[in-house]
Design a protein around this motif. Structure first.
Motif, short mmCIF file in Angstrom:
data_model
loop_
_atom_site.label_atom_id
_atom_site.label_comp_id
_atom_site.label_asym_id
_atom_site.label_seq_id
_atom_site.Cartn_x
_atom_site.Cartn_y
_atom_site.Cartn_z
N ALA A 14 51.25 35.94 50.35
CA ALA A 14 50.30 37.01 49.67
C ALA A 14 49.43 36.09 48.54
N HIS A 15 48.77 37.06 47.69
CA HIS A 15 47.79 36.48 47.18
C HIS A 15 47.41 37.05 45.21
N VAL A 16 47.96 36.27 44.65
CA VAL A 16 48.04 35.97 42.72
C VAL A 16 46.92 37.05 43.04
N HIS A 45 48.08 45.89 41.35
CA HIS A 45 48.87 45.17 42.33
C HIS A 45 48.42 44.95 43.43
N ASP A 46 47.41 44.60 43.96
CA ASP A 46 46.57 43.99 44.81
C ASP A 46 46.42 42.98 44.19
N ASP A 47 47.40 41.83 44.59
CA ASP A 47 48.55 41.57 45.78
C ASP A 47 49.67 41.18 45.73
N LYS A 83 42.14 33.48 44.80
CA LYS A 83 40.45 33.23 45.46
C LYS A 83 40.48 33.79 46.69
N GLU A 84 42.02 35.31 46.94
CA GLU A 84 41.60 35.37 48.63
C GLU A 84 40.37 36.87 47.69
N GLU A 85 40.33 37.43 46.10
CA GLU A 85 39.35 38.39 46.41
C GLU A 85 37.66 38.13 46.60
N ILE A 86 37.73 36.38 46.52
CA ILE A 86 36.21 36.37 46.83
C ILE A 86 36.23 34.79 47.52
N MET A 143 42.93 51.26 44.99
CA MET A 143 42.72 50.55 45.09
C MET A 143 41.38 49.02 44.25
N HIS A 144 42.51 48.41 43.69
CA HIS A 144 40.78 47.30 43.29
C HIS A 144 40.34 48.19 41.63
N ALA A 145 40.73 49.56 41.24
CA ALA A 145 40.44 50.16 39.97
C ALA A 145 40.95 49.37 38.82
#
Ligand code: MN
Ligand code: MN
Length: 461
Positions: A105-107, A264-266, A294-297, A436-438
């Motif tokens: 998972a990613h933090v 929450h993500d993630d 860094k999952e989000e980028i 999600m992402h809000a």
């Protein structure tokens, strides 16, 4: 056979999880979600999640992994990747040549990062300039209470941790928006253009120092920061400061069935995979838990899932058993534990109702992500899906299928492709999320609980 009997034996009839949850499971779910909410209040960045994971792992008997370490079945180890990501393992009774069961998972979560030279004064207001991190809708960030979380390395090499806006007695920060009275032009713009990146400037203060001089509001803010953290302006050049929504996670809905929180993500999947690992007895296959950054980028950089730090960690484990890393990978399985988009009745036009995850239907298994003809997806095979399906059903875990919206509506990715690149069979699965992402996202307690049970079942498969 009557049509009803035929229907029963041939067709699927998915049920809301509350229809099948036992009272004991419901109580367990509430307890689990309480622990999850505490974790979320403590961890809003990858750094905080990693620090929490190190401390919690140590409290549960995990030892820091070092090259050449002797390891036997049941041993618990972790590797703290420079405070930004963490890998943990419980050594199995089977050798690593038989493969490991991995949950990844990613933090990190979307937010506003403070620029290297951020502090300025304009119109006698002091601001911090930011550059958003990950996929945000920029218009969602003005006029909500914000906090700063991060670390500043001072000129002398020492560092200081910064958290402003979370204690009830702390001030919070904010980005302003235009009043509707004067927003005639702004309101004609698209949502993507109504607030632009360079307008996401965070208000730091408005009170000037008394006496003569220029930029006295900015100077006062720098003075306050110096008094509290011992920093000078140039120390921003060696800092990582994140602007995130201020405040604690909350139960949402009169029935308290949802949890509203930032990120929450993630971290909802990160907590689901680390909690069962912490107290696990010796598994058959070595269980590996990854909390990546860094999952989000794009999973880039030394702390992202593309980094060789994963090979470094796994190689130390394999070396202790004289096993080839490539053989271990070839026999391993990875659950890429990441959130999916829950069906939102407010926006039915973007979902394929028959293939979308739904709140309260359990952990969402996603065969493929990607966009426009599955581009960029790690499309799990029938056999890989079968492995997950049978593992979860044998363990009594409620699960459902998920796809990321209608064909050609958009898309996205997870760390799955980077795990599959390593010759590891990988399937995406996670908690369905609304908004999600809000700044504040919503998940259902039932799905959180089922995702934890799913991770546990995968480790023990
Ligand atoms: Mn994610
Ligand atoms: Mn995301």
């Amino acid at each position: 056979m009557t049509n009803e009997e035929l229907r029963e034996s041939l067709l699927m009839s998915p049920k809301n999880g509350y229809a099948v949850l036992t009272d004991a499971q419901r109580a367990e779910m509430e307890d689990y979600c309480k622990r999850y909410m505490t974790f979320m209040d403590l961890c809003k960045t990858e750094r905080e999640a990693t620090a929490w994971a190190v401390a919690t792992a140590e409290a549960n008997g995990f030892k820091a992994l070092t090259p050449g370490m002797e390891l036997k079945a049941g041993d618990k180890v972790y590797y703290d990747n420079r405070g930004k990501s963490i890998l943990l393992a419980v050594i199995g009774s089977e050798p690593l040549s038989e493969g490991a069961n991995i949950c990844a998972a990613h933090v990190d979560s979307p937010r506003l990062d403070v620029k290297p030279n951020p502090l300025y004064e304009d119109g006698e207001i002091a601001y911090l300039k930011t550059h958003y991190y990950g996929g945000i809708k920029k218009y969602q960030w003005p006029t909500i209470p914000l906090a700063i979380h991060g670390v500043i390395c001072r000129k002398d090499g020492s560092s200081v941790t910064v958290t402003i806006g979370e204690d009830d007695t702390d001030p919070v920060l904010m980005v302003s928006d235009l009043l509707p009275h004067l927003a005639a032009d702004q309101m004609k713009k698209t949502l993507a253009e109504g607030i632009v990146g360079e307008q996401l400037n965070v208000i730091m203060g408005t009170a000037p120092l008394t006496g003569e001089g220029t930029d006295l509001v900015k100077l006062n803010i720098m003075k306050l920061l110096n008094e509290k953290y011992g920093i000078i302006e140039s120390d921003f050049l060696s800092a990582e400061l994140c602007i995130v929504p201020a405040g604690k996670c909350r139960e949402v809905g009169l029935d308290r069935s949802l949890i509203g929180a930032y990120g929450h993500d993630d971290r909802v999947c990160a907590f689901a995979e680390i909690e069962p690992l912490l107290t696990m007895d010796t598994p058959t296959h070595t269980a590996v838990c990854i909390l990546a950054d860094k999952e989000e980028i794009g999973s880039v950089g030394i702390s992202g899932m593309k980094s060789k730090v994963f090979e470094y960690f796994m190689e130390i484990l394999c070396d202790s058993q004289n096993v080839k890393l490539s053989q271990c990978f070839a026999n391993s399985f990875c659950l890429s534990a990441d959130v999916s988009n829950a069906y939102d009745p407010n926006f039915p036009e973007v979902h394929d109702r028959r293939n979308n995850s739904i709140l309260n239907y359990g952990v969402a298994i996603c065969k493929y992500t990607g966009s426009r003809g599955k581009g960029g997806a790690s499309d799990a095979s029938a056999e890989a899906m079968s492995h997950v399906r049978t593992t979860l059903e044998n363990a009594g875990v409620l699960w459902q299928i998920a796809t990321l919206g209608k064909v050609d509506q958009g898309g996205g990715g997870t760390v799955a492709a980077y795990m599959a690149d390593r010759n590891i069979v990988t399937v995406d699965a996670g908690v369905p999320v609304l908004s999600m992402h809000a700044p504040i996202e919503l998940v259902s307690k039932l799905d959180c609980y089922m995702t934890m049970l799913a991770c546990k079942a995968i480790y023990l498969a």
